[in-house]
Design a protein around this motif. Structure first.
Motif: not given
Length: 560
Positions: A447-448, A477-478, A491-492, A501-503
């Motif tokens: 995962f990027f 994911a960007v 940050n989320g 992105v975290q989700t």
């Protein structure tokens, strides 16, 4: 104090430690991962109510000095660990902060980080492992060129494999969680994010899944693109004026009008610098400040203060085109002389702080341990590059075009004269990219996570210069975030794109880990138990605090 030197590491992003990273030469900042603060003044308990050691309890592992010659023995590699969220069958999540001492990274054990959030969701156990030749994890007693022959990307990758196969974790059943018996997830950000990708390429099947944040997977010698996301996303008026000033500085410094040259040096308080490339290169510092930004960075950030100094006059902001050269040049110079020079150099004179041409200065060859800048510079000069210089003539540039790779190669010969007896040579980035696939990595369950505003973006798989398609087996994911923004839970909470992105990462890891089944036996080594040391708590690190470094490295000869 020094601030002009090569550095990425991939990878430091926090303000409190910036000054410590602004030392020795004119090299770019490392891509070091940001710290995450964690409170260590209350007991840590597991899910079943067991009282656990403090997050900052330090353990050591007997790591091989040289994976090519195990007969040389072992050294003590430090690690930190918690099984706060662990239940039998859960994953083991391994993280190294990379090119920095690992003290103060205990926050990555907790659910203040995305790694801890994954661990909490998946009933996992978290590890922070210090990288060889950083902090107090040293195979040799110094950082001499002879010792640093053992600091290679491959040795670092081999460390991760040997640790995973042989460590006995300090928890119930900790001797029964090798990668054949439990799913291991390798995680990292910036340089350590790249190390995650490179390790999964080099050791296929060892780690079940990987998470790579702002991973600088492509080694790039002339990394002028570092400044391009900054140019794209900084205030337009500030960008326009900065480009105008730099173009003017380059024109004057390339000419023979000594009066005009001296006026510019004096304007920035840099009359004490004897070389014009050092004067021009010093102005990169203002753009390196961008690297410390995060979604919650407010008006008081160093970079915002810089742009306000250029673009706000008598309470009025400049239009998108800026105020123009004359006003911007004076404002930038005043910003340096009124506060910024003392911020980066303290009481040091300009030559001592920002000069790079005196090869006799002792800092170049300081071989003492726990010198992160030297260790990272070794990587830069030999294997990864990331030299942050002026853009080509056909591209807008925030940075002087007097600063080119040769400016940095010269410094490598000062840092490591024995490594470069025949003079400067570029790092062998081509070999690094061939070995570890760079932008072209294709690995299942990797995962990027990247940020549009990350200055390191063009060394990641989200580069503007090398398109990659996101897939279900290798998602990209960007967010709208900065460098490693997705690593911090908070940050989320301030950026919905980071939260997305975290989700996505949590959902992806849940799917991948549900697919894991035990493998065949992987032999362990019972002679390498954990050894607790240094109990008790250290002061909590400030969040978003990191170091900057300007360093680079070339692949040692096969014989070395």
């Amino acid at each position: 104090m020094r601030r002009q030197f090569l550095l990425l590491g991939l990878a430091s992003c926090s303000l409190a430690a910036l000054r410590d990273g602004r030392v020795h030469g004119n090299m770019a900042p490392s891509a070091a991962i940001p710290k995450i603060s964690v409170h260590t003044n209350s007991p840590v308990t597991s899910r079943n109510g067991t009282l656990l050691p403090d997050y900052n309890t330090t353990y050591t592992f007997d790591q091989l000095i040289d994976h090519n010659n195990p007969s040389l023995g072992t050294f003590k590699q430090r690690f930190w660990h918690t099984y706060e969220f662990y239940e039998p069958g859960g994953p083991i999540i391994l993280f190294t902060p990379g090119e920095v001492a690992a003290d103060g990274f205990e926050g990555y054990l907790t659910n203040a980080s995305i790694y801890g959030m994954i661990s909490q969701q998946q009933n996992g156990s978290n590890i922070v492992l210090e990288h060889r030749f950083f902090g107090l994890s040293n195979p040799k007693p110094d950082l001499s060129v002879k010792s640093l022959q053992l600091l290679t990307l491959q040795q670092a990758i081999d460390d991760l494999e040997y640790f995973a196969k042989n460590v006995k974790l300090p928890m119930p059943g900790g001797d029964q969680v090798t990668p054949d018996k439990a799913p291991w997830v390798l995680v990292g950000g910036s340089y350590s994010g790249a190390l995650t990708s490179w390790t999964m390429v080099n050791k296929p099947g060892l780690f079940w899944a990987g998470y790579a944040s702002s991973a600088v997977v492509e080694a790039i010698t002339d990394f002028w693109e570092y400044f391009d996301p900054i140019r794209q996303f900084m205030p337009q008026n500030c960008s326009a004026d900065a480009q105008a000033v730099i173009a003017h500085v380059d024109k004057v410094f390339s000419g023979s009008n000594m009066t005009a040259i001296d006026e510019i040096k004096s304007l920035f308080g840099l009359s004490g610098l004897s070389h014009l490339d050092d004067v021009a290169g010093s102005l990169r510092n203002n753009f390196w400040d961008w690297q410390s930004l995060q979604p919650d960075s407010g008006p008081g950030s160093t970079f915002t203060t810089f742009c306000d100094a250029l673009e706000v006059q008598n309470g009025v902001s400049a239009p998108p085109s800026g105020w123009g050269l004359e006003t911007a040049l004076k404002a930038w110079g005043n910003f340096w002389t009124s506060s910024y020079y003392s911020f980066i150099c303290g009481d040091s004179d300009a030559e001592s702080c920002l000069g790079t041409h005196n090869a006799s200065e002792s800092f170049w060859t300081d071989t003492s341990l726990n010198n992160d800048a030297r260790s990272w510079t070794w990587f830069v000069c030999n294997e990864v590059g990331y030299l942050q210089d002026g853009a080509p003539l056909d591209h807008p540039s925030l940075v002087s075009r007097l600063i080119q790779p040769d400016y940095d190669f010269r410094q490598c010969t000062y840092w490591f004269p024995e490594q470069f007896p025949n003079g400067a040579r570029p790092p062998n980035t081509a070999l690094t990219n061939i070995r570890y696939r760079g932008w072209d990595v294709a690995i299942d369950r990797l995962f990027f996570a990247n940020g549009k505003r990350d200055p390191w973006r063009d060394a990641t798989v989200s580069s503007d210069f090398h398109f990659r398609q996101s897939t279900s087996s290798q998602p990209i994911a960007v967010s709208d975030g900065f460098h490693c923004s997705d690593l911090g839970r908070k940050n989320g909470m301030t950026d919905t794109t980071v939260a997305a992105v975290q989700t996505q990462a949590l959902a992806t890891m849940k799917t991948w880990l549900a697919q894991w089944t035990p493998k065949g036996s992987i032999s362990g080594n019972p002679k390498h138990p954990f050894v607790p040391s240094q109990p008790g708590r250290s002061p909590s690190p400030s969040e978003d605090v990191g170091k900057r470094v300007n360093v680079w490295l070339r692949e040692p000869d096969a014989s070395g």
